[in-house]
Design a protein around this motif. Structure first.
Motif, PDB file in Angstrom:
ATOM      1  N   ALA A 163      60.717  36.782  69.638  1.00 54.24           N
ATOM      2  CA  ALA A 163      61.091  37.070  71.024  1.00 54.24           C
ATOM      3  C   ALA A 163      62.277  38.020  71.077  1.00 54.24           C
ATOM      4  CB  ALA A 163      61.407  35.773  71.761  1.00 54.24           C
ATOM      5  N   MET A 164      63.275  37.796  70.222  1.00 56.33           N
ATOM      6  CA  MET A 164      64.428  38.694  70.158  1.00 56.33           C
ATOM      7  C   MET A 164      63.998  40.093  69.742  1.00 56.33           C
ATOM      8  SD  MET A 164      67.021  36.054  68.249  1.00 56.33           S
ATOM      9  CE  MET A 164      67.948  37.419  67.536  1.00 56.33           C
ATOM     10  N   GLU A 165      63.112  40.175  68.757  1.00 54.05           N
ATOM     11  CA  GLU A 165      62.629  41.467  68.264  1.00 54.05           C
ATOM     12  C   GLU A 165      61.926  42.240  69.373  1.00 54.05           C
ATOM     13  OE1 GLU A 165      60.638  42.661  64.080  1.00 54.05           O
ATOM     14  OE2 GLU A 165      59.350  41.422  65.358  1.00 54.05           O
ATOM     15  N   LEU A 166      61.071  41.544  70.114  1.00 54.43           N
ATOM     16  CA  LEU A 166      60.341  42.196  71.199  1.00 54.43           C
ATOM     17  C   LEU A 166      61.282  42.621  72.323  1.00 54.43           C
ATOM     18  CD1 LEU A 166      57.758  43.086  72.549  1.00 54.43           C
ATOM     19  CD2 LEU A 166      57.337  40.726  73.234  1.00 54.43           C
ATOM     20  N   ALA A 167      62.240  41.741  72.661  1.00 52.66           N
ATOM     21  CA  ALA A 167      63.200  42.070  73.716  1.00 52.66           C
ATOM     22  C   ALA A 167      64.009  43.315  73.340  1.00 52.66           C
ATOM     23  CB  ALA A 167      64.132  40.881  73.964  1.00 52.66           C
ATOM     24  N   ARG A 168      64.409  43.424  72.096  1.00 55.39           N
ATOM     25  CA  ARG A 168      65.212  44.577  71.673  1.00 55.39           C
ATOM     26  C   ARG A 168      64.374  45.851  71.592  1.00 55.39           C
ATOM     27  NH1 ARG A 168      68.963  40.722  67.913  1.00 55.39           N
ATOM     28  NH2 ARG A 168      70.529  40.363  69.552  1.00 55.39           N
ATOM     29  N   GLU A 169      63.089  45.705  71.305  1.00 59.57           N
ATOM     30  CA  GLU A 169      62.197  46.870  71.397  1.00 59.57           C
ATOM     31  C   GLU A 169      62.146  47.376  72.837  1.00 59.57           C
ATOM     32  OE1 GLU A 169      58.400  45.803  69.888  1.00 59.57           O
ATOM     33  OE2 GLU A 169      59.069  45.609  67.806  1.00 59.57           O
ATOM     34  N   MET A 170      62.113  46.445  73.786  1.00 56.05           N
ATOM     35  CA  MET A 170      62.109  46.825  75.198  1.00 56.05           C
ATOM     36  C   MET A 170      63.409  47.507  75.582  1.00 56.05           C
ATOM     37  SD  MET A 170      60.277  43.402  76.775  1.00 56.05           S
ATOM     38  CE  MET A 170      60.312  43.968  78.487  1.00 56.05           C
ATOM     39  N   LEU A 171      64.535  47.013  75.054  1.00 61.94           N
ATOM     40  CA  LEU A 171      65.825  47.641  75.342  1.00 61.94           C
ATOM     41  C   LEU A 171      65.882  49.049  74.762  1.00 61.94           C
ATOM     42  CD1 LEU A 171      68.229  44.637  74.682  1.00 61.94           C
ATOM     43  CD2 LEU A 171      67.776  45.713  76.897  1.00 61.94           C
ATOM     44  N   THR A 172      65.365  49.207  73.559  1.00 57.11           N
ATOM     45  CA  THR A 172      65.380  50.516  72.919  1.00 57.11           C
ATOM     46  C   THR A 172      64.528  51.521  73.688  1.00 57.11           C
ATOM     47  OG1 THR A 172      65.726  49.529  70.735  1.00 57.11           O
ATOM     48  CG2 THR A 172      64.861  51.775  70.799  1.00 57.11           C
ATOM     49  N   SER A 173      63.372  51.069  74.173  1.00 61.20           N
ATOM     50  CA  SER A 173      62.480  51.957  74.925  1.00 61.20           C
ATOM     51  C   SER A 173      62.927  52.154  76.372  1.00 61.20           C
ATOM     52  CB  SER A 173      61.052  51.411  74.916  1.00 61.20           C
ATOM     53  OG  SER A 173      60.964  50.204  75.674  1.00 61.20           O
ATOM     54  N   ARG A 174      63.903  51.331  76.808  1.00 60.23           N
ATOM     55  CA  ARG A 174      64.462  51.405  78.159  1.00 60.23           C
ATOM     56  C   ARG A 174      63.415  51.157  79.246  1.00 60.23           C
ATOM     57  NH1 ARG A 174      66.841  55.694  75.260  1.00 60.23           N
ATOM     58  NH2 ARG A 174      69.044  55.335  74.870  1.00 60.23           N
ATOM     59  N   THR A 175      62.414  50.374  78.923  1.00 64.57           N
ATOM     60  CA  THR A 175      61.410  50.049  79.925  1.00 64.57           C
ATOM     61  C   THR A 175      62.004  49.141  80.996  1.00 64.57           C
ATOM     62  OG1 THR A 175      59.235  49.062  80.305  1.00 64.57           O
ATOM     63  CG2 THR A 175      60.601  48.043  78.614  1.00 64.57           C
ATOM     64  N   GLN A 176      61.501  49.280  82.217  1.00 63.21           N
ATOM     65  CA  GLN A 176      61.896  48.388  83.304  1.00 63.21           C
ATOM     66  C   GLN A 176      60.733  47.501  83.732  1.00 63.21           C
ATOM     67  OE1 GLN A 176      65.188  48.154  84.726  1.00 63.21           O
ATOM     68  NE2 GLN A 176      65.510  49.215  82.789  1.00 63.21           N
ATOM     69  N   GLN A 177      59.666  47.484  82.922  1.00 61.13           N
ATOM     70  CA  GLN A 177      58.475  46.697  83.223  1.00 61.13           C
ATOM     71  C   GLN A 177      58.574  45.310  82.599  1.00 61.13           C
ATOM     72  OE1 GLN A 177      56.003  47.893  85.258  1.00 61.13           O
ATOM     73  NE2 GLN A 177      57.347  49.666  85.492  1.00 61.13           N
ATOM     74  N   THR A 178      58.218  44.271  83.370  1.00 58.52           N
ATOM     75  CA  THR A 178      58.166  42.920  82.813  1.00 58.52           C
ATOM     76  C   THR A 178      56.973  42.799  81.872  1.00 58.52           C
ATOM     77  OG1 THR A 178      56.870  42.131  84.703  1.00 58.52           O
ATOM     78  CG2 THR A 178      59.266  41.907  84.835  1.00 58.52           C
ATOM     79  N   ARG A 179      56.996  41.752  81.049  1.00 60.90           N
ATOM     80  CA  ARG A 179      55.945  41.598  80.029  1.00 60.90           C
ATOM     81  C   ARG A 179      55.691  40.128  79.778  1.00 60.90           C
ATOM     82  NH1 ARG A 179      56.111  44.962  74.328  1.00 60.90           N
ATOM     83  NH2 ARG A 179      54.329  43.945  73.284  1.00 60.90           N
ATOM     84  N   LEU A 180      54.418  39.769  79.622  1.00 59.97           N
ATOM     85  CA  LEU A 180      54.012  38.410  79.274  1.00 59.97           C
ATOM     86  C   LEU A 180      53.436  38.422  77.869  1.00 59.97           C
ATOM     87  CD1 LEU A 180      52.197  36.961  82.430  1.00 59.97           C
ATOM     88  CD2 LEU A 180      54.280  36.079  81.389  1.00 59.97           C
TER      89      LEU A 180
END
Length: 280
Positions: A57-74
């Motif tokens: 979960a941490m790995e995925l969250a940090r990938e989202m931070l790196t990509s700067r996405t503003q989209q939620t994800r399930l």
């Protein structure tokens, strides 16, 4: 610190994060639905149960931070051998990006153009450090997201900025401009560097910088003259609008909001042959 306190503090500081929530549990799971964890680029607050599930979960969250996405994800995770967990159940996690990424800007110079530029920068999602050695040049009102820095050692303030910062130099002294330019180019980790001045000033600075060992590639990163060529004028407000427009273009390109086929907004809008602002 609780997740809700951490989230409030991070939002106040303008630091992006991802809120991870267990929204569904099936069978045996380490934590119940509603459990939350806040993940930043370097820290976590609270837990969703530990183990490899939390790591993924941490790995995925940090990938989202790196990509700067503003989209939620399930995401659904089975808590079996593939995750190194023996619960045997499954869980569904909701990932919610929180806070827009903020650029850090250092503006050197509290003269007429600097005073006209600050309100424009303050209206953007930016954190600004406004640096000068002359206290009398600063206005009485400073916007909340602008830090006034009164310093006799102005050049030392370059090192106080994080990597990826934006630098704008428009001081009252050409020698100080040169020293700041040298310190900024030597860092080589900035997102943008703009120096107010004419093409003649650029040529003089490049000559001095070559004598000090700077390469053509390093000097090419310096925007001088700076400002959108489409916005013409010599009044401080007109120059400030032109510079702010360039900052917005660079910010959007840097954060992936306006790119086409790998070409940045700035490279499209600011061909060197069309630059017009020649002040200072």
């Amino acid at each position: 610190m609780s997740w809700i306190s951490a989230l409030a503090e991070l939002q106040q500081q303008g630091e992006p994060c991802v809120l991870v929530t267990i929204i569904e549990e099936q069978g045996s799971t380490p934590r119940n639905s509603g459990s939350k964890m806040v993940v930043t680029a370097e820290r976590i607050f609270e837990t969703i149960g530990g183990g490899h599930l939390e790591y993924k979960a941490m790995e995925l969250a940090r990938e989202m931070l790196t990509s700067r996405t503003q989209q939620t994800r399930l995401e659904r995770f089975s808590l079996g051998a593939s995750l190194g967990q023996c619960c045997g159940g499954a869980t569904v996690l909701l990932f919610e990006p929180m806070g827009q990424p903020q650029a850090h800007i250092a503006l050197f110079g509290a003269g007429h153009v600097g005073r006209a530029l600050i309100p424009l920068l303050a209206s953007l999602p930016l954190k600004v450090r406004w640096v000068d050695s002359r206290d009398a040049e600063f206005p009485a009102y400073i916007p909340s997201n602008v830090e006034k820095v009164l310093s006799d050692e102005v050049v030392d303030e370059v090192d106080e900025m994080p990597a990826g910062s934006y630098f704008i130099v428009m001081t009252h002294n050409h020698q100080l401009d040169l020293e700041l330019t040298q310190a900024i180019l030597a860092r080589d980790d900035f997102a943008y560097y703009g120096l107010i001045g004419s093409k003649t000033k650029r040529v003089k600075f490049e000559h001095r910088l070559r004598e000090r060992g700077f390469s053509a590639e390093q000097m090419q990163r310096m925007r001088c003259p700076m400002g959108l060529p489409e916005v013409k004028g010599k009044l401080p407000a007109e120059i400030a609008i032109s510079i702010a427009g360039e900052i917005v273009a660079q910010y959007n390109a840097h954060f992936g909001q306006d790119t086409r086929k790998g070409e940045s907004t700035v490279s499209r809008l600011l061909p060197d042959s069309r630059r017009t602002h020649t002040h200072s």
